[in-house]
Design an enzyme around this catalytic site. Structure first.
Site, PDB file in Angstrom:
ATOM      1  N   SER A 114       0.730  -1.031  -0.032  1.00 15.44           N
ATOM      2  CA  SER A 114       0.026  -0.046   0.128  1.00 15.44           C
ATOM      3  C   SER A 114       0.623   1.419   0.078  1.00 15.44           C
ATOM      4  O   SER A 114       0.287   2.227   0.166  1.00 15.44           O
ATOM      5  CB  SER A 114      -1.073   0.135   1.277  1.00 15.44           C
ATOM      6  OG  SER A 114      -1.951  -0.825   0.865  1.00 15.44           O
ATOM      7  N   LYS A 117      -0.093   3.783  -2.743  1.00 17.03           N
ATOM      8  CA  LYS A 117      -1.149   4.744  -2.858  1.00 17.03           C
ATOM      9  C   LYS A 117      -0.615   6.003  -2.597  1.00 17.03           C
ATOM     10  O   LYS A 117      -1.198   7.159  -2.955  1.00 17.03           O
ATOM     11  CB  LYS A 117      -2.141   4.333  -1.616  1.00 17.03           C
ATOM     12  CG  LYS A 117      -2.698   3.031  -1.630  1.00 17.03           C
ATOM     13  CD  LYS A 117      -3.544   2.805  -0.703  1.00 17.03           C
ATOM     14  CE  LYS A 117      -4.624   1.501  -0.912  1.00 17.03           C
ATOM     15  NZ  LYS A 117      -3.984   0.314  -0.082  1.00 17.03           N
ATOM     16  N   SER A 174      -5.894   3.701   4.079  1.00 18.74           N
ATOM     17  CA  SER A 174      -5.338   2.837   3.032  1.00 18.74           C
ATOM     18  C   SER A 174      -6.579   2.070   2.259  1.00 18.74           C
ATOM     19  O   SER A 174      -6.397   0.965   1.969  1.00 18.74           O
ATOM     20  CB  SER A 174      -4.485   1.600   3.681  1.00 18.74           C
ATOM     21  OG  SER A 174      -3.410   0.957   2.521  1.00 18.74           O
ATOM     22  N   LYS A 287       3.237   6.569   5.020  1.00 23.61           N
ATOM     23  CA  LYS A 287       2.036   5.754   4.622  1.00 23.61           C
ATOM     24  C   LYS A 287       2.781   4.158   4.952  1.00 23.61           C
ATOM     25  O   LYS A 287       3.885   3.851   4.547  1.00 23.61           O
ATOM     26  CB  LYS A 287       2.000   5.732   3.165  1.00 23.61           C
ATOM     27  CG  LYS A 287       0.807   4.716   2.586  1.00 23.61           C
ATOM     28  CD  LYS A 287      -0.409   5.177   2.921  1.00 23.61           C
ATOM     29  CE  LYS A 287      -1.527   4.186   2.555  1.00 23.61           C
ATOM     30  NZ  LYS A 287      -1.345   2.910   3.599  1.00 23.61           N
TER      31      LYS A 287
END
Length: 335
Positions: A114, A117, A174, A287
């Site tokens: 993720s 992203k 997420s 993140k």
């Protein structure tokens, strides 16, 4: 002109006076026309210059609006992380000098999960029309993500949401529902959006990165490196909106029929840390990511003594282990 008997008598002197007056009138009128014409031309020039200036300011972007990030130097000379850093791939970059301070296999191919992203956020922000634009979530988006057990922000089928809500929904919890929604809202399909992601990767000069989806779900052809992810994060935090979203702990989405109070979104990174665990260091945002193939990973940015740094740690089998790796990297390897 007439004599005392009423007969006409031509008088040259009177005629010349009359003629002179007529000529003077014509001369004065001509001067008036010339002056008036000059004033009109001056106004026209001023208006034209004003129009030209307005056009330039609107159509030609200024350098301040263009983000450029150079690829970091010093990889080969950087310190190697010791055994206390458990992540298989890791890197620490000094953004002031744009130089690698320490690393472990930072240029080796790995799965970003993720952390992907972050690139999705960049491409969405650079290609959207308005934060207030609306999109209706669909069954076709949600059902495959539910079957894949992908993380989601919590948007429901037929729920109408804003681009802004999906931007926050993609980063904080997420949400794959948010990333695919952004892709369809902005480009018509996830496939078209992913093409922009790969174009942006080439534009950034990334060395070993390729995307096949917007969320980071596992795919053999969806890969990056710790160093490339650091460059992507560095690019993102140069944009005010991207930086704000990546730095946010909690955000509540707009009220909808399906969610009358909105959805409270919480950062998967800040839910595991406060950001001040390392003395004299403020971890400002980032993140996290996870898939069974990628394992746990995290990309973060931090500040110390008015300088900024990026640390990426990837492929750690414990989610807390990746967080502790970030703490140890900032504590042990910052100057």
């Amino acid at each position: 002109m007439f004599d005392n008997k009423g007969k006409f008598e031509f008088n040259f002197r009177t005629f010349y006076i009359f003629l002179s007056v007529i000529v003077c009138i014509f001369i004065l009128f001509g001067l008036y026309l010339i002056i008036k014409s000059a004033e009109d031309d001056s106004v026209l020039v001023d208006q034209t210059e004003s129009m030209t200036t307005d056009t330039i300011s609107i159509e030609i972007p200024t350098e301040e609006n263009i983000i450029t990030v150079d690829y970091p130097s010093g990889l080969d000379e950087a310190v190697k992380f010791d055994s206390t850093i458990a992540s298989k791939y890791a890197v620490l970059i000094d953004l002031t000098d744009n130089k690698v301070i320490a690393q472990r296999d930072a240029d080796k191919k790995m799965y970003p999960a993720s952390m992907t992203k972050i690139m999705t956020l960049i491409v969405a922000v650079e290609n959207m029309n308005s934060l207030d634009d609306k999109f209706t979530m669909t069954y076709e988006i949600l059902n495959p993500l539910i079957n894949a057990d992908a993380s989601r922000a919590g948007f429901e089928e037929n729920e109408t949401i804003t681009i802004k809500d999906m931007l926050y929904g993609s980063i904080l919890p997420s949400g794959a529902d948010a990333t695919v929604g952004l892709a369809e809202a902005i480009c018509g399909s996830e496939e078209n959006f992913v093409s922009l992601m790969n174009e942006k990767a080439n534009e950034m000069g990334l060395h070993n990165t390729h995307f096949t989806n917007t969320s980071g779900l596992h795919d053999e052809n969806h890969y990056s490196t710790a160093l490339d992810m650091a460059v992507i994060l560095n690019y993102a935090i140069q944009d005010d909106l991207c930086r704000e979203i990546l730095s946010t702990y909690q955000y509540t989405t707009s009220k909808t029929k399906e969610h009358p109070e909105g959805i409270l979104l919480e950062s998967t990174m800040f839910s595991r840390m406060y950001g001040d665990e390392v003395e004299n260091v403020k971890i400002e945002g980032g993140k996290t990511g996870y898939t069974s193939e990628a394992q746990h990973c995290i990309a973060s940015f931090a500040s110390k003594d008015n300088k900024e740094y990026i640390a990426v740690a990837a492929k750690e089998d414990d989610k807390w282990g990746s967080v502790y790796d970030i703490f140890d990297i900032y504590e042990k390897y910052l100057p």
